[in-house]
Motif scaffolding. Structure first.
Motif, PDB file in Angstrom:
ATOM      1  N   GLU A 180       6.360 -89.561  -9.606  1.00 59.80           N
ATOM      2  CA  GLU A 180       7.641 -90.234  -9.817  1.00 59.80           C
ATOM      3  C   GLU A 180       8.539 -89.418 -10.753  1.00 59.80           C
ATOM      4  O   GLU A 180       9.742 -89.300 -10.521  1.00 59.80           O
ATOM      5  CB  GLU A 180       7.436 -91.642 -10.378  1.00 59.80           C
ATOM      6  N   GLU A 181       7.946 -88.882 -11.811  1.00 59.92           N
ATOM      7  CA  GLU A 181       8.718 -88.064 -12.750  1.00 59.92           C
ATOM      8  C   GLU A 181       9.224 -86.796 -12.081  1.00 59.92           C
ATOM      9  O   GLU A 181      10.362 -86.377 -12.315  1.00 59.92           O
ATOM     10  CB  GLU A 181       7.876 -87.699 -13.966  1.00 59.92           C
ATOM     11  N   SER A 182       8.377 -86.177 -11.267  1.00 61.44           N
ATOM     12  CA  SER A 182       8.792 -84.934 -10.612  1.00 61.44           C
ATOM     13  C   SER A 182       9.956 -85.187  -9.663  1.00 61.44           C
ATOM     14  O   SER A 182      10.886 -84.382  -9.595  1.00 61.44           O
ATOM     15  CB  SER A 182       7.622 -84.289  -9.866  1.00 61.44           C
ATOM     16  N   ILE A 183       9.959 -86.316  -8.984  1.00 61.51           N
ATOM     17  CA  ILE A 183      11.045 -86.640  -8.057  1.00 61.51           C
ATOM     18  C   ILE A 183      12.368 -86.745  -8.813  1.00 61.51           C
ATOM     19  O   ILE A 183      13.412 -86.317  -8.307  1.00 61.51           O
ATOM     20  CB  ILE A 183      10.724 -87.936  -7.285  1.00 61.51           C
ATOM     21  N   ARG A 184      12.343 -87.249 -10.020  1.00 56.65           N
ATOM     22  CA  ARG A 184      13.580 -87.356 -10.810  1.00 56.65           C
ATOM     23  C   ARG A 184      14.202 -85.984 -11.062  1.00 56.65           C
ATOM     24  O   ARG A 184      15.421 -85.822 -11.033  1.00 56.65           O
ATOM     25  CB  ARG A 184      13.312 -88.063 -12.131  1.00 56.65           C
ATOM     26  N   TYR A 185      13.353 -84.974 -11.314  1.00 56.58           N
ATOM     27  CA  TYR A 185      13.871 -83.624 -11.540  1.00 56.58           C
ATOM     28  C   TYR A 185      14.439 -83.031 -10.248  1.00 56.58           C
ATOM     29  O   TYR A 185      15.471 -82.354 -10.271  1.00 56.58           O
ATOM     30  CB  TYR A 185      12.787 -82.718 -12.126  1.00 56.58           C
ATOM     31  N   TYR A 186      13.785 -83.279  -9.134  1.00 52.95           N
ATOM     32  CA  TYR A 186      14.318 -82.795  -7.855  1.00 52.95           C
ATOM     33  C   TYR A 186      15.632 -83.498  -7.532  1.00 52.95           C
ATOM     34  O   TYR A 186      16.577 -82.858  -7.060  1.00 52.95           O
ATOM     35  CB  TYR A 186      13.322 -83.004  -6.713  1.00 52.95           C
ATOM     36  N   ASP A 187      15.709 -84.789  -7.815  1.00 51.59           N
ATOM     37  CA  ASP A 187      16.958 -85.530  -7.589  1.00 51.59           C
ATOM     38  C   ASP A 187      18.095 -84.947  -8.429  1.00 51.59           C
ATOM     39  O   ASP A 187      19.226 -84.823  -7.958  1.00 51.59           O
ATOM     40  CB  ASP A 187      16.784 -87.006  -7.927  1.00 51.59           C
ATOM     41  N   GLU A 188      17.788 -84.607  -9.654  1.00 50.73           N
ATOM     42  CA  GLU A 188      18.806 -84.026 -10.537  1.00 50.73           C
ATOM     43  C   GLU A 188      19.284 -82.674  -9.997  1.00 50.73           C
ATOM     44  O   GLU A 188      20.478 -82.371 -10.021  1.00 50.73           O
ATOM     45  CB  GLU A 188      18.258 -83.876 -11.952  1.00 50.73           C
ATOM     46  N   ALA A 189      18.350 -81.872  -9.491  1.00 51.61           N
ATOM     47  CA  ALA A 189      18.722 -80.585  -8.894  1.00 51.61           C
ATOM     48  C   ALA A 189      19.601 -80.794  -7.663  1.00 51.61           C
ATOM     49  O   ALA A 189      20.598 -80.094  -7.471  1.00 51.61           O
ATOM     50  CB  ALA A 189      17.471 -79.789  -8.528  1.00 51.61           C
ATOM     51  N   ILE A 190      19.260 -81.767  -6.847  1.00 54.73           N
ATOM     52  CA  ILE A 190      20.039 -82.064  -5.641  1.00 54.73           C
ATOM     53  C   ILE A 190      21.432 -82.567  -6.028  1.00 54.73           C
ATOM     54  O   ILE A 190      22.421 -82.213  -5.383  1.00 54.73           O
ATOM     55  CB  ILE A 190      19.288 -83.077  -4.758  1.00 54.73           C
ATOM     56  N   GLU A 191      21.505 -83.360  -7.068  1.00 55.00           N
ATOM     57  CA  GLU A 191      22.802 -83.850  -7.534  1.00 55.00           C
ATOM     58  C   GLU A 191      23.669 -82.691  -8.020  1.00 55.00           C
ATOM     59  O   GLU A 191      24.874 -82.658  -7.774  1.00 55.00           O
ATOM     60  CB  GLU A 191      22.603 -84.865  -8.658  1.00 55.00           C
ATOM     61  N   LEU A 192      23.053 -81.728  -8.695  1.00 50.68           N
ATOM     62  CA  LEU A 192      23.778 -80.557  -9.190  1.00 50.68           C
ATOM     63  C   LEU A 192      24.276 -79.687  -8.034  1.00 50.68           C
ATOM     64  O   LEU A 192      25.388 -79.175  -8.068  1.00 50.68           O
ATOM     65  CB  LEU A 192      22.876 -79.744 -10.121  1.00 50.68           C
ATOM     66  N   ASP A 193      23.439 -79.541  -7.000  1.00 52.90           N
ATOM     67  CA  ASP A 193      23.820 -78.744  -5.830  1.00 52.90           C
ATOM     68  C   ASP A 193      23.192 -79.355  -4.573  1.00 52.90           C
ATOM     69  O   ASP A 193      22.046 -79.061  -4.245  1.00 52.90           O
ATOM     70  CB  ASP A 193      23.359 -77.299  -5.985  1.00 52.90           C
ATOM     71  N   PRO A 194      23.942 -80.200  -3.877  1.00 56.19           N
ATOM     72  CA  PRO A 194      23.406 -80.866  -2.687  1.00 56.19           C
ATOM     73  C   PRO A 194      22.981 -79.902  -1.568  1.00 56.19           C
ATOM     74  O   PRO A 194      22.228 -80.286  -0.685  1.00 56.19           O
ATOM     75  CB  PRO A 194      24.569 -81.743  -2.216  1.00 56.19           C
ATOM     76  N   LYS A 195      23.419 -78.664  -1.621  1.00 54.92           N
ATOM     77  CA  LYS A 195      23.042 -77.675  -0.594  1.00 54.92           C
ATOM     78  C   LYS A 195      21.786 -76.884  -0.970  1.00 54.92           C
ATOM     79  O   LYS A 195      21.379 -75.991  -0.239  1.00 54.92           O
ATOM     80  CB  LYS A 195      24.203 -76.719  -0.345  1.00 54.92           C
ATOM     81  N   PHE A 196      21.181 -77.219  -2.093  1.00 60.94           N
ATOM     82  CA  PHE A 196      19.981 -76.519  -2.557  1.00 60.94           C
ATOM     83  C   PHE A 196      18.776 -77.056  -1.782  1.00 60.94           C
ATOM     84  O   PHE A 196      18.115 -78.003  -2.189  1.00 60.94           O
ATOM     85  CB  PHE A 196      19.823 -76.710  -4.066  1.00 60.94           C
ATOM     86  N   LYS A 197      18.507 -76.422  -0.662  1.00 56.78           N
ATOM     87  CA  LYS A 197      17.504 -76.910   0.287  1.00 56.78           C
ATOM     88  C   LYS A 197      16.088 -76.931  -0.287  1.00 56.78           C
ATOM     89  O   LYS A 197      15.285 -77.775   0.089  1.00 56.78           O
ATOM     90  CB  LYS A 197      17.546 -76.073   1.560  1.00 56.78           C
ATOM     91  N   TYR A 198      15.789 -76.031  -1.185  1.00 57.39           N
ATOM     92  CA  TYR A 198      14.448 -75.979  -1.763  1.00 57.39           C
ATOM     93  C   TYR A 198      14.105 -77.287  -2.483  1.00 57.39           C
ATOM     94  O   TYR A 198      12.999 -77.811  -2.345  1.00 57.39           O
ATOM     95  CB  TYR A 198      14.341 -74.785  -2.712  1.00 57.39           C
ATOM     96  N   ALA A 199      15.069 -77.819  -3.236  1.00 57.06           N
ATOM     97  CA  ALA A 199      14.828 -79.083  -3.950  1.00 57.06           C
ATOM     98  C   ALA A 199      14.598 -80.219  -2.965  1.00 57.06           C
ATOM     99  O   ALA A 199      13.738 -81.072  -3.179  1.00 57.06           O
ATOM    100  CB  ALA A 199      15.989 -79.401  -4.882  1.00 57.06           C
TER     101      ALA A 199
END
Length: 57
Positions: free
Chosen positions: A28-47
């Protein structure tokens, strides 16, 4: 240019932290970091990819 470098570094830190937490079983914690990365750059496919992998676990 500097903003792009800052953004890339921030994305790397967020995904690295997410990966570390995933390896510790803190999904659950790891998903929050990926969500934050996606929010910063929605085109960041790796996240998007690694977040979906966590959802499958």
């Amino acid at each position: 240019m500097v903003l792009n470098l800052f953004k890339r570094n921030k994305l790397r830190k967020l995904t690295d932290k997410g990966i570390k937490l995933r390896k510790e079983g803190k999904y659950e914690e790891s998903i929050r970091y990926y969500d934050e990365a996606i929010e910063l750059d929605p085109k960041f496919k790796y996240a998007w990819l690694i977040r979906e992998i966590v959802y499958l676990i």
